[in-house]
Design an enzyme around this catalytic site. Sequence first.
Site, short mmCIF file in Angstrom:
data_model
loop_
_atom_site.label_atom_id
_atom_site.label_comp_id
_atom_site.label_asym_id
_atom_site.label_seq_id
_atom_site.Cartn_x
_atom_site.Cartn_y
_atom_site.Cartn_z
N SER A 1 -27.26 -12.82 -5.46
CA SER A 1 -25.83 -12.59 -5.21
C SER A 1 -25.08 -13.79 -5.78
O SER A 1 -24.59 -14.65 -5.07
CB SER A 1 -25.56 -12.41 -3.72
OG SER A 1 -25.81 -13.60 -3.01
N HIS B 1 -30.00 -8.69 -0.68
CA HIS B 1 -31.33 -9.23 -0.37
C HIS B 1 -32.22 -8.23 0.36
O HIS B 1 -33.41 -8.44 0.52
CB HIS B 1 -31.22 -10.51 0.46
CG HIS B 1 -30.60 -11.64 -0.30
ND1 HIS B 1 -30.18 -12.80 0.31
CD2 HIS B 1 -30.31 -11.79 -1.62
CE1 HIS B 1 -29.66 -13.62 -0.62
NE2 HIS B 1 -29.73 -13.02 -1.79
N GLN C 1 -25.10 -10.27 4.34
CA GLN C 1 -26.35 -10.66 3.69
C GLN C 1 -27.28 -11.50 4.57
O GLN C 1 -28.49 -11.32 4.54
CB GLN C 1 -26.00 -11.43 2.42
CG GLN C 1 -27.15 -11.91 1.57
CD GLN C 1 -26.66 -12.60 0.31
OE1 GLN C 1 -26.30 -11.95 -0.66
NE2 GLN C 1 -26.61 -13.92 0.32
N GLU C 2 -26.70 -12.45 5.31
CA GLU C 2 -27.55 -13.40 6.03
C GLU C 2 -27.10 -13.65 7.46
O GLU C 2 -25.93 -13.95 7.70
CB GLU C 2 -27.57 -14.76 5.28
CG GLU C 2 -28.06 -14.61 3.85
CD GLU C 2 -27.88 -15.87 3.02
OE1 GLU C 2 -27.72 -16.97 3.60
OE2 GLU C 2 -27.90 -15.75 1.79
N GLU D 1 -35.32 -13.33 1.64
CA GLU D 1 -35.39 -14.68 2.19
C GLU D 1 -36.28 -14.76 3.43
O GLU D 1 -36.22 -15.72 4.20
CB GLU D 1 -33.97 -15.21 2.45
CG GLU D 1 -33.19 -15.33 1.14
CD GLU D 1 -31.86 -16.04 1.24
OE1 GLU D 1 -31.34 -16.21 2.37
OE2 GLU D 1 -31.33 -16.43 0.19
N ASP E 1 -23.72 -15.49 6.62
CA ASP E 1 -23.22 -15.44 5.25
C ASP E 1 -23.11 -13.98 4.85
O ASP E 1 -24.08 -13.38 4.39
CB ASP E 1 -24.17 -16.17 4.29
CG ASP E 1 -23.72 -16.06 2.83
OD1 ASP E 1 -22.59 -15.57 2.60
OD2 ASP E 1 -24.49 -16.45 1.93
N GLU F 1 -20.10 -18.44 6.12
CA GLU F 1 -20.10 -18.70 4.68
C GLU F 1 -19.61 -17.46 3.93
O GLU F 1 -19.95 -16.34 4.31
CB GLU F 1 -21.54 -19.05 4.26
CG GLU F 1 -21.74 -19.24 2.77
CD GLU F 1 -23.21 -19.42 2.41
OE1 GLU F 1 -23.98 -19.91 3.26
OE2 GLU F 1 -23.59 -19.04 1.29
N ASP G 1 -19.25 -20.51 -0.99
CA ASP G 1 -20.41 -20.48 -1.90
C ASP G 1 -19.97 -19.93 -3.26
O ASP G 1 -19.63 -20.69 -4.16
CB ASP G 1 -21.52 -19.64 -1.25
CG ASP G 1 -22.70 -19.36 -2.16
OD1 ASP G 1 -22.78 -19.96 -3.25
OD2 ASP G 1 -23.57 -18.52 -1.80
N LYS H 1 -25.70 -25.72 -4.16
CA LYS H 1 -26.87 -25.13 -4.80
C LYS H 1 -27.03 -25.80 -6.17
O LYS H 1 -26.16 -25.67 -7.03
CB LYS H 1 -26.67 -23.63 -5.02
CG LYS H 1 -26.79 -22.75 -3.78
CD LYS H 1 -26.32 -21.34 -4.11
CE LYS H 1 -26.63 -20.35 -3.00
NZ LYS H 1 -25.86 -19.07 -3.20
N HIS I 1 -31.04 -23.19 -0.52
CA HIS I 1 -32.03 -22.60 -1.43
C HIS I 1 -31.38 -21.43 -2.18
O HIS I 1 -30.19 -21.16 -1.99
CB HIS I 1 -33.22 -22.09 -0.61
CG HIS I 1 -32.86 -20.96 0.31
ND1 HIS I 1 -33.74 -20.02 0.76
CD2 HIS I 1 -31.66 -20.61 0.88
CE1 HIS I 1 -33.14 -19.16 1.56
NE2 HIS I 1 -31.87 -19.49 1.64
N ARG I 2 -32.14 -20.70 -2.99
CA ARG I 2 -31.69 -19.44 -3.57
C ARG I 2 -32.61 -18.33 -3.05
O ARG I 2 -33.70 -18.60 -2.55
CB ARG I 2 -31.77 -19.45 -5.12
CG ARG I 2 -30.90 -20.46 -5.82
CD ARG I 2 -29.44 -20.47 -5.45
NE ARG I 2 -28.70 -19.24 -5.61
CZ ARG I 2 -27.72 -19.03 -6.49
NH1 ARG I 2 -27.39 -20.00 -7.32
NH2 ARG I 2 -27.04 -17.90 -6.52
N SER I 3 -32.16 -17.08 -3.22
CA SER I 3 -33.01 -15.98 -2.74
C SER I 3 -34.29 -15.87 -3.56
O SER I 3 -35.32 -15.43 -3.05
CB SER I 3 -32.23 -14.67 -2.76
OG SER I 3 -31.62 -14.47 -4.01
N LYS J 1 -29.72 -24.62 4.62
CA LYS J 1 -30.31 -23.30 4.87
C LYS J 1 -31.38 -23.08 3.82
O LYS J 1 -31.17 -23.35 2.65
CB LYS J 1 -29.25 -22.19 4.84
CG LYS J 1 -28.58 -21.94 3.49
CD LYS J 1 -27.79 -20.62 3.52
CE LYS J 1 -27.29 -20.23 2.15
NZ LYS J 1 -26.59 -18.93 2.14
P1 PGA Z 1 -28.49 -15.91 -3.71
O1 PGA Z 1 -28.04 -15.84 -2.19
O2 PGA Z 1 -29.47 -17.02 -3.86
O3 PGA Z 1 -29.08 -14.55 -3.96
O4 PGA Z 1 -27.23 -16.14 -4.49
C1 PGA Z 1 -27.81 -16.96 -1.42
C2 PGA Z 1 -26.40 -17.02 -0.92
O5 PGA Z 1 -25.56 -16.13 -1.20
O6 PGA Z 1 -26.08 -17.97 -0.22
ZN ZN Z 2 -23.94 -17.46 0.08
#
Ligand code: PGA
Ligand code: ZN
Length: 428
Positions: A40, A153, A162-163, A204, A241, A285, A312, A337, A365-367, A388
């Site tokens: 994402s 994800h 997403q999270e 994740e 997030d 987030e 982000d 990131k 981190h990244r996914s 995270k």
């Molecule tokens: P991504 O997701 O690593 O797939 O971009 C992480 C996030 O959105 O924080």
């Molecule tokens: Zn994010």
Amino acid sequence: TITDLEAREILDSRGNPTVEVDCTLACGIMARAAVPSGASTGAREAVELRDGDAKRFGGKGVRKAVAHINDTIAPDLITIDAREQAAIDETLIAMDGTDNKAVLGANAMLGVSLAVARAAAMASDLPLYRYLGGPGATRLPVPHMNILNGGVHAHWQGADFQEFMIAPYGASSLREAVEWGAEVYHALLGLLEKKGLSVGIGDEGGFAPHVKSNEEPLELIVQAIARAGLRPGTDVGIAIDPASSEFFEDEGFYNLRTENRRLEAGEMVDYYERLVDAYPIALLEDGMAEEDWPGWKRLNHALGDTIELVGDDVFCTNPAIIAKGIEQDIANAVLIKLNQIGTLTETIAATRLAMHHGWGAFVSHRSGETVDSFIADLTVALDTGHLKTGAPARGERVEKYNQLMRIEEALGTAARFAGKSAYVRPVR
Ligand code: PGA
Ligand code: ZN
């Protein structure tokens, strides 16, 4: 002195190719770094160079980025002192010559940047967190563990958001926080099984059940915290997030498919206010989409004094965009990131810029990940207080938490745990 840089294509946690770099020094030291990859992604992230050759990995090969390291970057950096991080990163930026690292590829540049840093730390006989952060780097971050996955994800099989992360900020040490996090993860597993919900996992490492709303995961997590014998909000808080750019539509609506509702920005802000009222949420987030700056301002106006609002996709770890966000007062924290910006030096600059203005910096981190744990050391070095890095499960996620436990052990009595002071807004 760098004597060799050698790159190769390896696989990330999703089975996609990514870049790994070995940096060798004249003293014989060899250090290795690997580059993560997002799903994402923000539109203004530095370019992740992919081959585009549909015959290999659906076009996702990274042979071009690897060749750029081996054939173009390596000859230029050989004989340079690995401790000259800023000069090396500046050289990479100049060699690339674009604003978004489209020529060499941010994946090529970051692999080199991180391998060089790790080699320099080893040559200096220092652990990475100490080499990057100096003797004052003694604070361990609150781990934000993503135990329930949705959105892209989870291939849109679960929640739109997403999270859903747990933050064991009431623990007295990083080790205890990790222990609590794992216990809540397992309590959630039991709860999902009991309710007949899917226990399959997302990118994740969190579970990805077919929930009926974006509130249901919060209810499940509060119950899981209690099932683990911990106090929701006191021992363990929640962070979310939604990655809302992913469900923001051109007409300006936030499309919540699981709930069959399309919300305007103001309604989306009301939605978050209600959730923040009802659940122990410490951090939100990407509540608003990257292109919706007016929406961000409304959100910050409504909740910016109450909780940490992290940008982000909207900032992409880019100091120039962050500076604009600070000036326009659209949030109170940035996500950090490494591969969004592409060099270690720029990542550190983005973090310092945010923290210098009293904003939070939330390392991520990244996914798509590897077992490289660079961000664990980086978080301690930059004293960000929180990070995270996914569920307390799956090798590529736990390696970061395990590295933090090693760092805490190495620091001994000097180690401090950030706890509830991790955020720019006090835990309620
Ligand atoms: P991504 O997701 O690593 O797939 O971009 C992480 C996030 O959105 O924080
Ligand atoms: Zn994010």
